[in-house]
Design a protein around this motif. Structure first.
Motif, short mmCIF file in Angstrom:
data_model
loop_
_atom_site.label_atom_id
_atom_site.label_comp_id
_atom_site.label_asym_id
_atom_site.label_seq_id
_atom_site.Cartn_x
_atom_site.Cartn_y
_atom_site.Cartn_z
N ALA A 87 0.90 14.24 -7.52
CA ALA A 87 0.94 13.20 -6.46
C ALA A 87 -0.10 12.04 -6.78
O ALA A 87 0.32 10.86 -6.75
CB ALA A 87 0.66 13.74 -5.17
N HIS A 88 -1.12 12.33 -7.44
CA HIS A 88 -2.36 11.62 -7.63
C HIS A 88 -2.06 10.76 -8.93
O HIS A 88 -2.42 9.77 -8.89
CB HIS A 88 -3.57 12.51 -7.89
N VAL A 109 0.47 7.16 -8.01
CA VAL A 109 -0.16 5.79 -7.67
C VAL A 109 -0.19 4.87 -8.75
O VAL A 109 0.18 3.64 -8.82
CB VAL A 109 -1.47 5.99 -7.06
N MET A 136 2.14 5.05 -0.95
CA MET A 136 2.67 5.55 0.07
C MET A 136 1.92 5.15 1.35
O MET A 136 0.54 5.03 1.23
CB MET A 136 2.72 7.10 0.09
N THR A 153 -15.21 1.26 6.62
CA THR A 153 -14.87 -0.10 7.21
C THR A 153 -13.78 -0.38 6.63
O THR A 153 -13.16 0.13 5.68
CB THR A 153 -15.93 -0.91 6.85
N GLU A 201 -14.00 -1.33 2.90
CA GLU A 201 -14.02 -0.05 2.32
C GLU A 201 -12.65 0.74 2.12
O GLU A 201 -12.34 1.13 0.81
CB GLU A 201 -15.11 0.84 2.58
N GLN A 213 -10.64 -1.17 -0.63
CA GLN A 213 -11.31 -0.93 -1.93
C GLN A 213 -10.75 0.48 -2.41
O GLN A 213 -10.67 0.87 -3.46
CB GLN A 213 -12.82 -1.00 -1.91
N MET A 214 -10.80 1.32 -1.59
CA MET A 214 -10.15 2.89 -1.79
C MET A 214 -8.92 2.56 -2.40
O MET A 214 -8.40 3.52 -3.17
CB MET A 214 -10.36 3.56 -0.60
N GLY A 215 -8.00 1.82 -1.82
CA GLY A 215 -6.52 1.71 -2.16
C GLY A 215 -6.60 1.43 -3.54
O GLY A 215 -5.66 1.71 -4.41
N TYR A 256 -8.92 2.18 -5.72
CA TYR A 256 -9.91 3.02 -6.51
C TYR A 256 -9.74 3.06 -8.15
O TYR A 256 -10.54 3.37 -8.91
CB TYR A 256 -10.37 4.10 -5.67
N HIS A 257 -8.36 3.49 -8.46
CA HIS A 257 -8.03 3.69 -9.74
C HIS A 257 -7.95 2.70 -10.68
O HIS A 257 -7.86 2.83 -11.92
CB HIS A 257 -6.84 4.60 -9.60
N ARG A 258 -8.21 1.51 -10.15
CA ARG A 258 -7.91 0.31 -11.21
C ARG A 258 -9.45 -0.10 -11.49
O ARG A 258 -10.29 -0.15 -10.57
CB ARG A 258 -7.26 -0.87 -10.39
N SER A 259 -9.61 -0.84 -12.61
CA SER A 259 -10.88 -1.43 -12.97
C SER A 259 -10.79 -2.65 -13.11
O SER A 259 -11.82 -3.50 -13.65
CB SER A 259 -11.41 -0.52 -14.14
N ARG A 275 -3.61 -1.33 2.64
CA ARG A 275 -4.71 -0.51 1.34
C ARG A 275 -3.65 -0.06 0.57
O ARG A 275 -3.93 0.14 -0.84
CB ARG A 275 -5.06 0.81 2.16
#
Lengths: 237, 561
Positions: A72-73, A76, A82, A94, A97, A100-102, A104-107, A149
């Motif tokens: 699953a991970h 993304v 999803m 917040t 935040e 940003q979590m959405g 999170y795997h991008r840099s 997100r």
């Protein structure tokens, strides 16, 4: 080649045969709606595609690539995002935040900032409330946040589970308008809905799911005219 | 809204306070604490324990009724205080009727009766107690009625003065080499601070706070605003530097005994920081945390011991990283079977794991390797550049370095991507997974890194004690560490330090507490959960959560206004 191809998928919860050979396709740029009553297997289908549940049989491919080999991970970063049922925002974080979590795997900082601006354009409401704790927002705002997100991961395919659930009719309209807008900007959408009326209005095509099987598939327009759909899901006699 | 005194409630609260005082007496706490004077020859810690109840209740009844008029408020306080004395009076009468009551209530000793009756007969003493408690209740109410700008500083002043009195022995030890004897004799009595010191302290602290509220705060703010950002920065750096210097010279000031206490606190801070990663950051409730402490300790023990069990006779500095690595591995291994567990289930399994490690350490099975109940002996002290770390003061620096490292790593991890992943995991596992977070990796890293800190603490612990025994690694340590995190504030790094100081440091300073330590923990945890559930020094997220709860009710008020 279709963007998403689901072929003959069987899934079980313990001994319960939840999906009895589901097959469906989603073409690039489409909105496809999956409608059906409680327990028909709509969410199970979505969970199978997003890898949260491992089907016993069948194949799921994205642009020809087998999705079942991924966890699953990992999906993304393959471009599948999803929006979970019941919105599923991080209640104590917040709005900003959460967004940003959405990503999170991008840099790519610039890209993230750009997407953040785009999400705020789509949902001006979120920008007004970016410092607010997500759990204190209304249901509609949380749905916007969950959608925003998911957009932050820049998906090619967006899976949405019951975006209208528990929302006031006005908000349902607003959410579906945004879904159309997101789609126009190039994101393909697979939508699971009990609210067949709204779901078929914005969709290109639709599938009707009953007790784990697809019983009907057609363009959204024809489904809206279909007598059985009208009776069972649209409340028209 | 008319402020009114609810007489029934006042009586009920008063009686409740009395019952608390009686139960504290009957479990022996009052008598045990009577050994220590807070203010020499005026009152003891035991009496402080008894007398805070009526004063607090006196304050609370008028506060609850919002009674601001002097007459009813003072009357309410008096009533509450008098009723608080009733249960004590009843106990005294009971001892009069049944002189042999000690056969049933072992702690109702003649000494206790003496304390409760002020050395008089039961009836006279009881009346005296009623009068004293009535007056205390009245004074408690009075503090509420006088304007807040004086009342609040007075409460703080009283609190600090009493704290100084309670800790007078410690202060005396620190000040003894610094001040001339005459000054000391003026400040400290035989078993506490002198009455004069108490009065001076109370006046100084109270007026100080009043001044700060009226003027000082504004002035300080104005001064801060007048400074350029560069100046502000230097100021911050200077205060930071002073703090660091203080930390470095601390063992010189404190002396051997107190440094040992601080060392203990330091080891708990280390463990607390580790468990904070697991529980506070990642939200995984781990009750078997002591296991990794034990593994760290035993690794160093076995690898360095000069005794029969020693393998390798390595130096401490070689064994240390091995111990940390072993603990990390153990942490990750424990993580594997509990990956799919959440909440209560996770807590129970980890609890079991902690016990397994302890039982293994005691078992005959591993006796040839780690010594069973006899433990590992003759663990050498660490050496560094030919210097041997022996004294608590020496270990202080080793522990300080470990704590600094742990704080640094914790804060970096919290702000890194991994910290975000932990946060997502803590908030909602399902959503986290749907967003592409590798649950397995994230969880195992939390368990592993958390265990590493604990292993480090265990390694230092082994070298410090020179010998380790299985009974040092019981469940209580896990509970202590978890409690200090909760008291300090989940997920907050300064909170861990504050929590360790309060839960580990204070009871060590007050040896009388040792027997009642768990009672103190229980009472403190309940009080915290009721009044300050986010902890003493909460992390921003927790603080916000509470503020958010207030915001939810706010719109209704807006509509009314």
């Amino acid at each position: 080649m279709a963007l998403l191809e689901v072929d003959n998928v069987h899934a079980y919860y313990g001994n319960i045969h939840a999906l009895k050979g589901i097959s469906l396709t989603v073409e690039e740029g489409e909105i496809v709606s999956l409608i059906g009553g409680n327990g028909a297997g709509k969410t199970t289908t979505l969970r199978s595609i997003s890898g949260l549940l491992s089907p016993r049989e069948g194949t799921i491919t994205l642009r020809g690539e087998d999705l079942r080999q991924y966890k699953a991970h990992q999906l993304v970063s393959k471009g599948v995002a999803m929006v979970p049922e019941g919105r599923g925002v991080f209640a104590r974080l917040t709005v900003e935040e959460n967004l940003q979590m959405g990503a999170y795997h991008r840099s790519d900082r610039d890209g993230i900032a750009k997407d953040m601006r785009r999400v705020y354009q789509l949902f001006p409401r979120l920008e007004e409330r970016k410092g607010q704790v997500a759990g204190t927002m209304s249901g509609g705002e949380q749905q916007m946040l969950a959608t925003g997100r998911a957009m932050m991961s820049r998906p090619t395919l967006l899976l949405m589970d019951e975006p209208s659930m528990g929302l006031a009719p006005v908000l349902v309209e607003a959410i579906f308008q945004t879904i159309e807008e997101i789609n126009k900007e190039g994101t393909t959408i697979l939508l699971v809905e009990q609210n067949a009326h709204m779901a078929l209005q914005i969709a290109n095509r639709g599938y009707v799911l009953q007790t784990g099987e697809i019983v009907l598939q057609d363009s959204a327009k024809s489904l809206q005219q279909n007598a059985m759909v009208q009776k069972a899901y649209l409340g028209i006699d | 809204m008319m402020a009114q005194l609810d007489v029934r409630n006042t009586i009920r609260m008063g009686l409740l306070a009395g019952v608390v005082a009686v139960s504290l007496s009957m479990i022996g706490m009052v008598e045990a604490f009577d050994q220590r004077d807070v203010i020499t020859d005026v009152f003891s810690l035991g009496q402080l324990l008894l007398f805070t109840a009526p004063a607090i209740v006196g304050y609370m009844v008028v506060q609850r009724g919002k009674v601001k008029a002097y007459g009813p408020a003072l009357f309410g306080g008096l009533i509450a205080g008098v009723f608080a004395a009733l249960p004590i009076f009843a106990l005294l009468i009971l001892t009069l009727i049944f002189p042999n009551i000690r056969a049933q209530l072992v702690n109702v000793s003649p000494t206790l009766i003496g304390i409760l009756a002020f050395g008089n007969g039961q009836v006279v003493g009881g009346l005296l107690m009623t009068a004293v408690m009535g007056i205390l209740g009245l004074l408690g109410a009075a503090i509420y009625v006088i304007p807040d700008r004086i009342g609040n500083p007075l409460i703080l002043g009283l609190g600090w003065t009493l704290l100084v009195g309670v800790l007078s022995e410690v202060l005396l030890n620190i000040l003894r080499p610094l001040l001339p004897r005459a000054v000391l004799r003026f400040l400290f009595g035989t078993k506490g601070i002198t009455f004069a010191t108490a009065v001076i302290l109370l006046i100084l602290i109270t007026t100080g706070i009043v001044w700060w509220q009226e003027k000082g705060r504004e002035q300080a703010k104005a001064r801060r605003e007048a400074m350029s950002s560069g100046q502000q920065k230097t100021r911050r750096q200077v205060s930071l530097g002073m703090g660091l210097i203080l930390l470095f010279v601390l063992p010189l000031i404190l002396g051997t005994y107190l440094t040992e206490v601080v060392d203990n606190v330091g080891l708990y801070i280390l463990m607390g920081l580790g468990l904070n990663i697991v529980v506070g950051f990642a939200g995984l409730l781990d009750l078997g945390y002591v296991a990794f402490f034990a593994i760290g300790a035993y690794t160093v023990g076995v690898l360095t011991s000069q005794g029969g069990l020693g393998v390798g006779h390595l130096s401490f500095w070689v064994a240390l990283p091995i111990a940390v690595a072993t603990s990390t591995m153990a942490g990750m291994l424990l993580g594997v079977p509990v990956l799919r567990m959440r909440g209560d289930y996770l807590a129970i399994v980890t609890l079991g794991f902690g016990e397994i490690i302890r039982v293994l350490a005691t078992s005959d099975l591993l006796k040839p390797v780690i010594g069973g109940a006899q433990g590992v002996l003759q663990i050498p002290k660490p050496e560094i550049f030919g210097f041997t770390v022996i004294q608590p003061q020496h270990f202080y620096y080793v522990i300080l370095a470990g704590v600094f490292l742990a704080i640094f790593l914790s804060s970096r991890l919290r702000d890194a991507r991994l910290g975000r992943q932990w946060m997502a995991l803590r908030e909602d596992e399902d959503v986290a997974e749907a967003m592409g977070i590798h649950l397995v990796k994230t969880k195992l890293l939390a368990f592993g890194i958390g265990a590493a800190f604990s292993g480090l603490a265990g390694a230092i612990f082994a070298a410090r004690l020179s010998s380790i025994f299985p009974h040092s690694f019981n469940l209580l340590i896990s509970i202590n560490v978890l409690s200090l995190i909760i008291v300090g504030g989940m997920g907050s790094l300064p909170g861990v330090v504050v929590g360790a100081l309060v839960l580990v440091g204070l009871p060590e300073l007050l040896r009388e507490f040792a027997e009642y330590r768990l009672l103190l923990y229980g009472a403190l945890l309940i009080a915290m959960m009721v009044t300050k559930p986010e902890g003493l020094w909460p992390s921003p997220v927790r603080r916000r959560e509470l503020r958010a709860a207030e915001e939810e009710t706010a719109p209704q008020i807006e509509q009314v206004g």
